[in-house]
Design an enzyme around this catalytic site. Structure first.
Site, PDB file in Angstrom:
ATOM      1  N   ASN A  10       0.866  -1.187   0.000  1.00  0.00           N
ATOM      2  CA  ASN A  10       0.000   0.000   0.000  1.00  0.00           C
ATOM      3  C   ASN A  10       0.900   1.233   0.000  1.00  0.00           C
ATOM      4  O   ASN A  10       1.489   1.564   1.016  1.00  0.00           O
ATOM      5  CB  ASN A  10      -0.909  -0.017   1.236  1.00  0.00           C
ATOM      6  CG  ASN A  10      -1.754   1.243   1.323  1.00  0.00           C
ATOM      7  OD1 ASN A  10      -1.967   1.925   0.322  1.00  0.00           O
ATOM      8  ND2 ASN A  10      -2.247   1.547   2.524  1.00  0.00           N
ATOM      9  N   LYS A  12       0.005   4.300  -0.304  1.00  0.00           N
ATOM     10  CA  LYS A  12      -0.658   5.491   0.248  1.00  0.00           C
ATOM     11  C   LYS A  12      -0.433   6.664  -0.727  1.00  0.00           C
ATOM     12  O   LYS A  12      -0.337   6.442  -1.927  1.00  0.00           O
ATOM     13  CB  LYS A  12      -0.146   5.804   1.651  1.00  0.00           C
ATOM     14  CG  LYS A  12      -0.114   4.563   2.543  1.00  0.00           C
ATOM     15  CD  LYS A  12       0.148   4.859   3.976  1.00  0.00           C
ATOM     16  CE  LYS A  12       0.329   3.539   4.711  1.00  0.00           C
ATOM     17  NZ  LYS A  12       0.055   3.635   6.114  1.00  0.00           N
ATOM     18  N   HIS A 102      -9.587   1.537   4.850  1.00  0.00           N
ATOM     19  CA  HIS A 102      -8.301   1.656   5.553  1.00  0.00           C
ATOM     20  C   HIS A 102      -8.481   2.609   6.730  1.00  0.00           C
ATOM     21  O   HIS A 102      -9.230   3.587   6.644  1.00  0.00           O
ATOM     22  CB  HIS A 102      -7.231   2.177   4.582  1.00  0.00           C
ATOM     23  CG  HIS A 102      -5.851   2.086   5.141  1.00  0.00           C
ATOM     24  ND1 HIS A 102      -5.358   3.001   6.030  1.00  0.00           N
ATOM     25  CD2 HIS A 102      -4.876   1.156   4.962  1.00  0.00           C
ATOM     26  CE1 HIS A 102      -4.120   2.655   6.375  1.00  0.00           C
ATOM     27  NE2 HIS A 102      -3.812   1.529   5.741  1.00  0.00           N
ATOM     28  N   GLU A 104      -6.776   4.935   7.819  1.00  0.00           N
ATOM     29  CA  GLU A 104      -6.493   6.353   7.535  1.00  0.00           C
ATOM     30  C   GLU A 104      -7.704   7.019   6.891  1.00  0.00           C
ATOM     31  O   GLU A 104      -7.977   8.187   7.140  1.00  0.00           O
ATOM     32  CB  GLU A 104      -5.239   6.472   6.647  1.00  0.00           C
ATOM     33  CG  GLU A 104      -3.977   6.187   7.445  1.00  0.00           C
ATOM     34  CD  GLU A 104      -2.837   5.595   6.634  1.00  0.00           C
ATOM     35  OE1 GLU A 104      -2.860   5.659   5.400  1.00  0.00           O
ATOM     36  OE2 GLU A 104      -1.902   5.059   7.275  1.00  0.00           O
ATOM     37  N   GLU A 174      -5.694  -4.980  10.694  1.00  0.00           N
ATOM     38  CA  GLU A 174      -4.652  -3.970  10.848  1.00  0.00           C
ATOM     39  C   GLU A 174      -4.871  -3.183  12.132  1.00  0.00           C
ATOM     40  O   GLU A 174      -5.616  -2.182  12.129  1.00  0.00           O
ATOM     41  CB  GLU A 174      -4.702  -2.997   9.674  1.00  0.00           C
ATOM     42  CG  GLU A 174      -4.564  -3.672   8.325  1.00  0.00           C
ATOM     43  CD  GLU A 174      -3.882  -2.749   7.331  1.00  0.00           C
ATOM     44  OE1 GLU A 174      -2.820  -3.138   6.874  1.00  0.00           O
ATOM     45  OE2 GLU A 174      -4.403  -1.664   7.071  1.00  0.00           O
ATOM     46  N   GLY A 180       2.359   1.995  10.729  1.00  0.00           N
ATOM     47  CA  GLY A 180       3.331   3.077  10.579  1.00  0.00           C
ATOM     48  C   GLY A 180       4.060   3.452  11.863  1.00  0.00           C
ATOM     49  O   GLY A 180       4.711   4.489  11.934  1.00  0.00           O
ATOM     50  N   SER A 220       3.346  -2.479  10.382  1.00  0.00           N
ATOM     51  CA  SER A 220       4.800  -2.507  10.568  1.00  0.00           C
ATOM     52  C   SER A 220       5.439  -3.849  10.195  1.00  0.00           C
ATOM     53  O   SER A 220       6.370  -4.306  10.859  1.00  0.00           O
ATOM     54  CB  SER A 220       5.154  -2.109  12.009  1.00  0.00           C
ATOM     55  OG  SER A 220       4.721  -0.784  12.262  1.00  0.00           O
TER      56      SER A 220
HETATM   57  C1  PEP Z   1      -0.867   0.115   6.045  1.00  0.00           C
HETATM   58  O1  PEP Z   1      -0.660   0.993   5.227  1.00  0.00           O
HETATM   59  O2  PEP Z   1      -1.977  -0.363   6.163  1.00  0.00           O
HETATM   60  C2  PEP Z   1       0.236  -0.368   6.872  1.00  0.00           C
HETATM   61  C3  PEP Z   1       0.106  -1.524   7.473  1.00  0.00           C
HETATM   62  O3  PEP Z   1       1.346   0.428   6.958  1.00  0.00           O
HETATM   63  P1  PEP Z   1       2.756   0.042   7.643  1.00  0.00           P
HETATM   64  O4  PEP Z   1       3.214  -1.228   7.016  1.00  0.00           O
HETATM   65  O5  PEP Z   1       3.629   1.216   7.322  1.00  0.00           O
HETATM   66  O6  PEP Z   1       2.523  -0.132   9.114  1.00  0.00           O
END
Ligand code: PEP
Length: 262
Positions: A10, A12, A102, A104, A174, A180, A220
């Site tokens: 992803n 973003k 998501h 975000e 998630e 992040g 992460s």
């Molecule tokens: C995400 O974008 O859903 C995500 C899991 O990001 P990261 O791997 O940076 O934690």
């Protein structure tokens, strides 16, 4: 035996069209690595069309190395929704998948479970496979009410989705506190949640669908921990944000997906 893992990148709001194509130029040099997993790349809308054309030259009739996803879509067919992108538009741009809900988008764009439910149904009706994101905050985890919260997310997001559609979806667990932050959920914590989600599917659909539905973990994930997740029984893949942005790192992540060192 476990199927090939799913690895979703992803990006973003990162990478312009030319940057995306440059990334792909490098990625395509690793066909052996790419065959280790089902690779799905979720790129910004502006890069979809050209990425699709470039990916079509990499995939062959027999071997699909990379699939394309959008990071969002609108829940209506068309109309006066300035700045929005429809399901038909992402499909025509070459998407097989779309990330829906998501955290975000829930946080910054106020997306609710009800809205997410509409998007899921619309995507499924139009043969785009949705990647539904769910997950709890740190506060909910610490208050020990996260299982209730996840149950509500699943109930409301999946409301009215029929079994034949549910089985095609990907659900990505998630935990918001792990996205992040570098504070990944332990593989055991992730496995517990995946088993919980599978059990929800079993209770609300059938055992067959619980066995078929694919559940990925996001938060992460990196080159050092990927194989620990993929080794878990109910974890079918991973969704990777930050660590997918550098192509060499992403190739190492894919390479390490099959190397399990406890
Ligand atoms: C995400 O974008 O859903 C995500 C899991 O990001 P990261 O791997 O940076 O934690």
């Amino acid at each position: 035996m476990k199927h090939k893992p799913i690895i979703i990148a992803n990006w973003k709001m990162n990478k312009s069209n030319s940057e995306a194509l440059y990334y792909l130029e490098t990625l395509k040099q690793y066909p052996k690595e790419l065959q280790k997993a089902i690779i799905i790349i979720a790129v910004p809308f502006t890069a979809l069309s050209d990425m699709h054309k470039a990916i079509s030259r990499i995939n062959t009739k027999d071997i699909k190395l990379i699939s394309l996803a959008a990071q969002n879509m609108h829940q209506e067919k068309a109309g006066a929704f300035t700045g929005e992108v429809s399901c038909k538009m992402i499909k025509e741009a070459g998407c097989e998948y779309v990330i829906i809900g998501h955290s975000e988008r829930r946080q910054y764009c106020n997306e609710t479970n009800d809205l997410i439910n509409k998007k899921l149904k619309y995507a499924l009706d139009n043969d785009i496979i949705p990647i539904l994101c769910i997950g709890e905050t740190l506060e909910q985890r610490n208050n020990k009410n996260f299982l209730k919260y996840i149950t509500v997310q699943l109930k409301e997001c999946l409301a009215g989705i029929k079994a034949s559609d549910a089985r095609r979806m990907i659900i990505s667990y998630e935990p918001i506190w792990a996205i992040g932050t570098g504070k990944n959920a332990s593989p055991q914590q992730a496995e517990e949640m995946h088993a919980f989600i599978k059990n929800f599917i079993l209770q609300n659909y059938t055992k067959k669908i619980a066995d078929e539905i694919r559940i990925t973990y996001g938060g992460s994930v990196n080159e050092n921990n990927i194989s620990l997740y993929l080794h878990m029984l109910d974890i079918n893949g991973v969704l990777i944000g930050g660590a997918s942005l550098d192509v060499e790192t992403f190739v190492r992540i894919i390479g390490n997906s099959t190397k399990y060192n406890k």
